[in-house]
Design a protein around this motif. Structure first.
Motif, PDB file in Angstrom:
ATOM      1  N   LEU A 104       0.881  -1.144  -0.055  1.00  0.00           N
ATOM      2  CA  LEU A 104       0.102  -0.037  -0.156  1.00  0.00           C
ATOM      3  C   LEU A 104       0.756   1.191  -0.039  1.00  0.00           C
ATOM      4  CD1 LEU A 104      -2.822  -1.140   2.336  1.00  0.00           C
ATOM      5  CD2 LEU A 104      -3.019  -0.882  -0.026  1.00  0.00           C
ATOM      6  N   LEU A 105       2.087   1.282   0.759  1.00  0.00           N
ATOM      7  CA  LEU A 105       2.874   2.309   0.709  1.00  0.00           C
ATOM      8  C   LEU A 105       3.594   2.689  -0.888  1.00  0.00           C
ATOM      9  CD1 LEU A 105       4.351   4.580   2.281  1.00  0.00           C
ATOM     10  CD2 LEU A 105       6.167   2.918   2.601  1.00  0.00           C
ATOM     11  N   LEU A 106       3.521   1.554  -1.650  1.00  0.00           N
ATOM     12  CA  LEU A 106       4.161   1.763  -2.955  1.00  0.00           C
ATOM     13  C   LEU A 106       2.850   2.511  -3.677  1.00  0.00           C
ATOM     14  CD1 LEU A 106       5.954   1.355  -5.294  1.00  0.00           C
ATOM     15  CD2 LEU A 106       4.873  -0.711  -6.018  1.00  0.00           C
ATOM     16  N   ALA A 107       1.830   1.942  -3.970  1.00  0.00           N
ATOM     17  CA  ALA A 107       0.564   2.668  -4.345  1.00  0.00           C
ATOM     18  C   ALA A 107       0.526   4.086  -3.979  1.00  0.00           C
ATOM     19  CB  ALA A 107      -0.803   1.890  -4.071  1.00  0.00           C
TER      20      ALA A 107
ATOM     21  N   THR B 119      -2.966   1.359  -9.051  1.00  0.00           N
ATOM     22  CA  THR B 119      -3.757   0.585  -8.670  1.00  0.00           C
ATOM     23  C   THR B 119      -3.319  -0.573  -7.729  1.00  0.00           C
ATOM     24  OG1 THR B 119      -3.728  -0.977 -10.697  1.00  0.00           O
ATOM     25  CG2 THR B 119      -5.101   0.680 -11.113  1.00  0.00           C
ATOM     26  N   TYR B 120      -4.321  -1.514  -7.155  1.00  0.00           N
ATOM     27  CA  TYR B 120      -3.859  -2.508  -6.460  1.00  0.00           C
ATOM     28  C   TYR B 120      -3.740  -3.743  -7.178  1.00  0.00           C
ATOM     29  CZ  TYR B 120      -5.303   0.715  -2.363  1.00  0.00           C
ATOM     30  OH  TYR B 120      -5.408   1.512  -1.604  1.00  0.00           O
ATOM     31  N   THR B 121      -3.832  -3.496  -8.470  1.00  0.00           N
ATOM     32  CA  THR B 121      -3.801  -4.884  -9.487  1.00  0.00           C
ATOM     33  C   THR B 121      -2.034  -5.309  -9.576  1.00  0.00           C
ATOM     34  OG1 THR B 121      -5.367  -4.065 -10.720  1.00  0.00           O
ATOM     35  CG2 THR B 121      -4.307  -5.813 -11.806  1.00  0.00           C
ATOM     36  N   ALA B 122      -1.798  -6.461  -9.328  1.00  0.00           N
ATOM     37  CA  ALA B 122      -0.432  -7.072  -9.449  1.00  0.00           C
ATOM     38  C   ALA B 122       0.398  -6.225  -8.476  1.00  0.00           C
ATOM     39  CB  ALA B 122       0.004  -6.756 -10.950  1.00  0.00           C
ATOM     40  N   LEU B 123       0.076  -5.490  -7.473  1.00  0.00           N
ATOM     41  CA  LEU B 123       0.698  -4.546  -6.438  1.00  0.00           C
ATOM     42  C   LEU B 123       1.539  -5.765  -5.468  1.00  0.00           C
ATOM     43  CD1 LEU B 123       1.192  -1.985  -5.198  1.00  0.00           C
ATOM     44  CD2 LEU B 123      -1.024  -2.455  -3.428  1.00  0.00           C
ATOM     45  N   ARG B 124       2.861  -5.251  -5.497  1.00  0.00           N
ATOM     46  CA  ARG B 124       3.746  -6.447  -4.954  1.00  0.00           C
ATOM     47  C   ARG B 124       4.879  -5.514  -4.649  1.00  0.00           C
ATOM     48  NH1 ARG B 124       7.546 -10.382  -7.116  1.00  0.00           N
ATOM     49  NH2 ARG B 124       7.763 -12.044  -5.578  1.00  0.00           N
ATOM     50  N   VAL B 125       5.485  -6.044  -3.204  1.00  0.00           N
ATOM     51  CA  VAL B 125       6.732  -5.417  -2.982  1.00  0.00           C
ATOM     52  C   VAL B 125       7.336  -6.631  -2.177  1.00  0.00           C
ATOM     53  CG1 VAL B 125       7.999  -3.975  -1.533  1.00  0.00           C
ATOM     54  CG2 VAL B 125       6.064  -3.187  -2.840  1.00  0.00           C
ATOM     55  N   ALA B 126       8.364  -6.983  -2.629  1.00  0.00           N
ATOM     56  CA  ALA B 126       9.136  -8.224  -2.104  1.00  0.00           C
ATOM     57  C   ALA B 126      10.429  -8.458  -2.479  1.00  0.00           C
ATOM     58  CB  ALA B 126       8.252  -9.574  -2.613  1.00  0.00           C
ATOM     59  N   ARG B 127      11.069  -9.185  -1.707  1.00  0.00           N
ATOM     60  CA  ARG B 127      12.730  -9.523  -1.762  1.00  0.00           C
ATOM     61  C   ARG B 127      12.573 -10.761  -2.572  1.00  0.00           C
ATOM     62  NH1 ARG B 127      16.975  -7.532  -0.319  1.00  0.00           N
ATOM     63  NH2 ARG B 127      19.032  -8.953  -0.062  1.00  0.00           N
ATOM     64  N   GLU B 128      13.364 -10.818  -3.756  1.00  0.00           N
ATOM     65  CA  GLU B 128      13.518 -11.931  -4.460  1.00  0.00           C
ATOM     66  C   GLU B 128      15.174 -12.023  -4.808  1.00  0.00           C
ATOM     67  OE1 GLU B 128      11.620 -11.291  -8.406  1.00  0.00           O
ATOM     68  OE2 GLU B 128       9.563 -11.480  -7.508  1.00  0.00           O
ATOM     69  N   GLY B 129      15.483 -13.270  -4.193  1.00  0.00           N
ATOM     70  CA  GLY B 129      16.886 -13.506  -4.210  1.00  0.00           C
ATOM     71  C   GLY B 129      17.670 -12.119  -3.479  1.00  0.00           C
ATOM     72  N   ASP B 130      18.620 -11.698  -4.050  1.00  0.00           N
ATOM     73  CA  ASP B 130      19.484 -10.386  -3.714  1.00  0.00           C
ATOM     74  C   ASP B 130      18.991  -8.976  -4.113  1.00  0.00           C
ATOM     75  OD1 ASP B 130      20.206 -10.433  -6.345  1.00  0.00           O
ATOM     76  OD2 ASP B 130      22.097 -10.210  -6.073  1.00  0.00           O
TER      77      ASP B 130
ATOM     78  N   TRP C  14      15.347  -6.294  -4.255  1.00  0.00           N
ATOM     79  CA  TRP C  14      13.904  -6.148  -3.964  1.00  0.00           C
ATOM     80  C   TRP C  14      12.994  -5.837  -5.412  1.00  0.00           C
ATOM     81  CZ3 TRP C  14      11.076  -5.940   0.471  1.00  0.00           C
ATOM     82  CH2 TRP C  14      12.038  -6.316   1.578  1.00  0.00           C
ATOM     83  N   VAL C  15      11.735  -5.919  -5.338  1.00  0.00           N
ATOM     84  CA  VAL C  15      11.086  -5.658  -6.330  1.00  0.00           C
ATOM     85  C   VAL C  15       9.989  -4.935  -5.931  1.00  0.00           C
ATOM     86  CG1 VAL C  15       9.632  -6.782  -8.313  1.00  0.00           C
ATOM     87  CG2 VAL C  15      11.528  -7.811  -7.895  1.00  0.00           C
ATOM     88  N   ALA C  16       9.321  -3.878  -6.662  1.00  0.00           N
ATOM     89  CA  ALA C  16       8.177  -3.036  -6.353  1.00  0.00           C
ATOM     90  C   ALA C  16       7.300  -2.915  -7.648  1.00  0.00           C
ATOM     91  CB  ALA C  16       8.751  -1.627  -5.406  1.00  0.00           C
ATOM     92  N   GLN C  17       6.288  -3.513  -7.594  1.00  0.00           N
ATOM     93  CA  GLN C  17       5.346  -3.156  -8.823  1.00  0.00           C
ATOM     94  C   GLN C  17       4.013  -2.928  -8.588  1.00  0.00           C
ATOM     95  OE1 GLN C  17       5.945  -7.118 -10.714  1.00  0.00           O
ATOM     96  NE2 GLN C  17       3.829  -7.760  -9.995  1.00  0.00           N
ATOM     97  N   THR C  18       3.346  -2.375  -9.638  1.00  0.00           N
ATOM     98  CA  THR C  18       1.965  -2.407  -9.598  1.00  0.00           C
ATOM     99  C   THR C  18       1.524  -1.929 -10.985  1.00  0.00           C
ATOM    100  OG1 THR C  18      -0.091  -1.402  -8.469  1.00  0.00           O
ATOM    101  CG2 THR C  18       1.878   0.141  -8.927  1.00  0.00           C
ATOM    102  N   VAL C  19       0.219  -1.782 -11.195  1.00  0.00           N
ATOM    103  CA  VAL C  19      -0.420  -1.339 -12.437  1.00  0.00           C
ATOM    104  C   VAL C  19      -0.731  -0.102 -12.391  1.00  0.00           C
ATOM    105  CG1 VAL C  19      -2.142  -1.797 -14.056  1.00  0.00           C
ATOM    106  CG2 VAL C  19      -0.923  -3.897 -13.202  1.00  0.00           C
ATOM    107  N   VAL C  20      -0.546   0.969 -13.277  1.00  0.00           N
ATOM    108  CA  VAL C  20      -1.013   2.440 -13.315  1.00  0.00           C
ATOM    109  C   VAL C  20      -2.050   2.452 -14.419  1.00  0.00           C
ATOM    110  CG1 VAL C  20      -0.228   4.564 -13.940  1.00  0.00           C
ATOM    111  CG2 VAL C  20       1.466   2.915 -12.679  1.00  0.00           C
ATOM    112  N   ASP C  21      -3.156   3.088 -13.936  1.00  0.00           N
ATOM    113  CA  ASP C  21      -4.346   3.461 -14.869  1.00  0.00           C
ATOM    114  C   ASP C  21      -3.793   4.586 -15.766  1.00  0.00           C
ATOM    115  OD1 ASP C  21      -6.973   3.796 -15.605  1.00  0.00           O
ATOM    116  OD2 ASP C  21      -7.619   4.546 -14.214  1.00  0.00           O
ATOM    117  N   VAL C  22      -3.935   4.214 -16.818  1.00  0.00           N
ATOM    118  CA  VAL C  22      -3.648   5.482 -17.845  1.00  0.00           C
ATOM    119  C   VAL C  22      -4.833   5.912 -18.826  1.00  0.00           C
ATOM    120  CG1 VAL C  22      -1.241   5.274 -17.766  1.00  0.00           C
ATOM    121  CG2 VAL C  22      -2.372   3.871 -19.481  1.00  0.00           C
TER     122      VAL C  22
END
Length: 138
Positions: free
Chosen positions: A61-64, A117-128, A130-138
């Motif tokens: 939610l912080l990323l969004a 948006t909250y679609t595909a919203l994800r913040v996670a550590r993957e291996g070494d 961090w990944v931060a992603q979401t979908v943006v309404d355009v």
């Protein structure tokens, strides 16, 4: 590992994804992906800075909130941003966004970002990294 960003396809909208050695770096890269969805990053000069702060109950939610705060600042100030410094303390974000006034002729914006948006919203550590992603309404 180097910080980087990318877009991913999601229907009529655009996915933004940032990668970094830290959560803060991944958030910075996701912000670059947001701007790159609107205009060519190389055309945006980091002349002015804007302070942004936001809070949320978790990383996703912080990323969004962060991306929506950027979209709000771009809209109300009529600016684009190409440089970011993000500081995270738990789920509090304090950042500096650097950019310049929108020049339609020079920046040639392709889309208008309406909101993260909250679609595909994800913040996670993957291996070494961090990944931060979401979908943006355009």
């Amino acid at each position: 590992m180097t910080a980087r960003w990318e877009h991913f396809v999601h229907g009529a909208d655009v996915g933004v994804r940032g990668f970094g050695a830290t959560r803060a770096e991944a958030f910075e890269q996701a912000a670059l992906a947001l701007t790159a969805a609107i205009a060519e990053l190389g055309t945006v000069t980091p002349r002015e800075s804007v302070a942004i702060e936001c809070d949320a109950p978790d990383d996703e939610l912080l990323l969004a909130e962060w991306l929506n705060a950027l979209i709000y600042e771009m809209s109300t100030r009529r600016m684009l941003f190409s440089g970011f410094t993000v500081r995270l303390e738990g789920t509090h974000l304090a950042a500096e966004a650097r950019g310049e006034a929108l020049d339609v002729a020079r920046h040639r914006p392709a889309v208008e970002a309406k909101g993260a948006t909250y679609t595909a919203l994800r913040v996670a550590r993957e291996g070494d990294e961090w990944v931060a992603q979401t979908v943006v309404d355009v």
